[in-house]
Design an enzyme around this catalytic site. Structure first.
Site, PDB file in Angstrom:
ATOM      1  N   GLY A  14       0.822  -1.204   0.000  1.00 23.24           N
ATOM      2  CA  GLY A  14       0.000   0.000   0.000  1.00 23.24           C
ATOM      3  C   GLY A  14       0.852   1.248   0.000  1.00 23.24           C
ATOM      4  N   SER A  15       0.216   2.402  -0.264  1.00 24.52           N
ATOM      5  CA  SER A  15       0.953   3.667  -0.281  1.00 24.52           C
ATOM      6  C   SER A  15       0.150   4.802   0.336  1.00 24.52           C
ATOM      7  CB  SER A  15       1.340   4.032  -1.721  1.00 24.52           C
ATOM      8  OG  SER A  15       0.177   4.144  -2.539  1.00 24.52           O
ATOM      9  N   GLY A  16      -0.867   4.448   1.144  1.00 24.94           N
ATOM     10  CA  GLY A  16      -1.686   5.459   1.791  1.00 24.94           C
ATOM     11  C   GLY A  16      -1.097   5.928   3.103  1.00 24.94           C
ATOM     12  N   PHE A  17      -1.938   6.492   3.950  1.00 19.05           N
ATOM     13  CA  PHE A  17      -1.476   7.072   5.215  1.00 19.05           C
ATOM     14  C   PHE A  17      -0.826   6.034   6.124  1.00 19.05           C
ATOM     15  CE2 PHE A  17      -4.705  10.191   3.926  1.00 19.05           C
ATOM     16  CZ  PHE A  17      -3.988  11.362   4.108  1.00 19.05           C
ATOM     17  N   GLY A  18      -1.451   4.873   6.282  1.00 16.75           N
ATOM     18  CA  GLY A  18      -0.903   3.843   7.165  1.00 16.75           C
ATOM     19  C   GLY A  18       0.406   3.286   6.650  1.00 16.75           C
ATOM     20  N   VAL A  78      -0.161  -6.935  -5.662  1.00 13.95           N
ATOM     21  CA  VAL A  78      -0.011  -8.160  -4.892  1.00 13.95           C
ATOM     22  C   VAL A  78      -1.164  -9.109  -5.218  1.00 13.95           C
ATOM     23  CG1 VAL A  78       0.098  -9.158  -2.587  1.00 13.95           C
ATOM     24  CG2 VAL A  78       1.223  -6.971  -3.060  1.00 13.95           C
ATOM     25  N   GLU A  83     -18.818  17.954   1.657  1.00 14.59           N
ATOM     26  CA  GLU A  83     -17.815  18.820   1.035  1.00 14.59           C
ATOM     27  C   GLU A  83     -18.056  18.949  -0.468  1.00 14.59           C
ATOM     28  OE1 GLU A  83     -14.190  17.924   4.199  1.00 14.59           O
ATOM     29  OE2 GLU A  83     -14.530  16.587   2.504  1.00 14.59           O
TER      30      GLU A  83
END
Length: 475
Positions: free
Chosen positions: A28-32, A96, A191
């Site tokens: 993954g490449s998000g916040f976590g 993956v 938003e």
């Protein structure tokens, strides 16, 4: 014979050395994922980060890309650029496709080939995707907002609708083009609804003759009895009132029973029949579910999942019966924690400290709630920090400050501030690029006319049975 045996042993050792292996694999490449990676990188520990995209997406600001406030590059910097100063950080673009938990190996596809990499520790942080509550056909006729491509697609649609409304001579067609339905009154829905209405008055009204903010209809639909149910009370009421003052129609306690390319059918609680609303743009922001990799891990580790496919991780964020596999962020469920970026980031740092030995194995993850906030429209926002609730201009300024801090990279922060000033203080939308080209209509040929005449009688006389639609609860 002895020489041959030595050669065989030597080949086996060489094969073992050449085998792709690293201490930690992050998916993954998000916040976590990025929070875990940065912590390990600063400690000098080797890891491989594998993601389908090498950009770090600041997802809470996707709606600003869709409405032309920011460009995609400002909210999606390269992960490789972020980690470039750490020699033991390896970022790979790939998908993956499998995990062997017992062998501690992961299989991923990259550049048209399959690769296997061994690991000591695996960290999964693949996030979530849009959920349609069993009505996956809605994905084909609605606009989501989970990826950069989603935001660009919605931005192009908004531009197209205003451009076509400007040139059409059909009043009913123009009305439908300038009608927008947003399903789900969470932070993203609120938003978006606020920004589309503001976009009409502060940008398109200034740049396209004959179109005013009053011509644009924005309807926000929510299955619960309040807007932004996660906040509740005064903040939810303030959100609804602010949207209505801006010209957004807020429809609560309402289900979605059907959606097509030209509108949606809405049914209020207690009503037997739904009401048809026409609109060329229907935006879905009503729910999320875990990405497919969560199911792969669940099968490999024996971990249970919830209705949204999220992993019911252990208190220390390990998965199932595996002490060497962790999961963080939106693909997990633990203690009813919200699917928000602060939870993912703190979870990623907790996992990294555990891997580094700074936190004892088995230590439960404790989330420190620093508050939540959402922007409604220009100069209006809501903020909740424990028992402190803020609304209006003060909350709006605080929202700007917090999001500027969390944007990765100095240049990103600087450009974002300039874009916000142009959009919120002025009438510009710096990143609304008119990339749409006029469509060329081909002249019909004789053969085309004959084909139409042959097919027309069959189409007129055929009967298509109506498909029974089940209502969808939006929350």
């Amino acid at each position: 014979m002895a020489i041959q045996q030595e050669e065989t042993v030597g080949e086996a050792v060489a094969a073992e050395v050449d085998k792709d292996h690293t201490e930690t694999v992050i998916v993954g490449s998000g916040f976590g994922a990025l929070a875990t990676a940065k912590k390990l990188a600063k400690a000098g520990r080797p890891f491989v980060l594998i993601s389908e995209t090498t950009e770090h997406l600041f997802q809470p600001l996707l709606y600003q890309v869709a409405t032309g406030v920011l460009s995609a590059g400002e909210i999606a910097p390269s992960v490789r650029a972020i980690l470039k100063d750490y020699p033991k950080a390896d970022v790979r673009l790939g998908r993956v496709v499998g995990v062997d938990a017992e062998a501690k190996e992961l299989v991923y596809e990259a550049a048209g080939q399959r690769h296997t990499i061994g690991y000591d520790t695996l960290v999964a942080a693949t996030g979530a995707r849009q959920s349609y509550f069993g009505r996956d056909e809605f994905a084909k006729v609605t606009y989501a907002l989970k990826t950069v491509n989603d935001a660009k697609r919605l931005r192009d649609q908004i531009v197209r609708c205003f451009e076509e409304a400007h040139t059409t001579s059909d009043a009913e067609r123009a009305k439908n083009l300038l009608s927008f339905i947003v399903i789900g009154a969470g932070a993203t829905g609120v938003e978006l609804a606020g920004q589309i209405k503001e976009l009409a008055g502060r940008y398109f009204e200034q740049s396209i003759r004959g179109i005013t903010a009053g011509d644009v209809t924005v309807t926000l639909v929510e299955g619960a009895g309040v807007a932004m149910p996660a906040y509740g009370g005064k903040l939810s009421e303030y959100t609804k009132t602010s949207l209505e003052k801006a010209g957004v129609e807020v429809v609560l306690n309402t289900l979605v029973t059907d959606i097509d390319a030209h509108g949606a059918t809405l049914k209020a609680h207690g009503e037997t029949e739904g009401i048809r609303r026409t609109a060329e743009t229907v935006i879905w922001s009503a729910g999320v579910q875990a990405n497919d990799f969560a199911a792969v891990l669940a099968e490999q580790t024996g971990c249970d999942t919830d209705r949204a496919g999220r992993l019911l991780v252990n208190p220390d964020l390990t998965v199932g019966g595996r002490a060497d596999i962790f999961a963080v962020g939106d693909m997990t469920s633990l203690n009813n924690l919200p699917g928000q970026s602060p939870v993912a980031m703190q979870g990623g740092r907790h996992v990294a400290r555990t891997i580094l030995g700074k936190t004892k194995r088995g230590t439960p993850f404790k989330f420190r709630d620093k508050g939540s906030m959402a922007i409604i429209n220009r100069f209006r926002a809501v903020t909740k920090v424990k028992s402190i609730e803020l609304t209006g201009f003060i909350a709006w300024v605080l929202w700007l400050a917090v999001h500027m801090v969390y944007l990765v990279g100095f240049r990103n922060r600087y450009v974002a501030v300039m874009s916000w000033m142009g959009s919120f203080l002025g009438h510009r939308r710096p990143h609304f690029h008119y990339a749409q080209e006029p469509q060329h209509i081909a002249e019909p040929t004789a053969s085309d006319d004959e084909a139409v005449e042959e097919i027309a009688p069959e189409v007129i006389t055929s009967v298509v049975p109506a498909e029974r639609k089940e209502p969808v609860t939006v929350s």
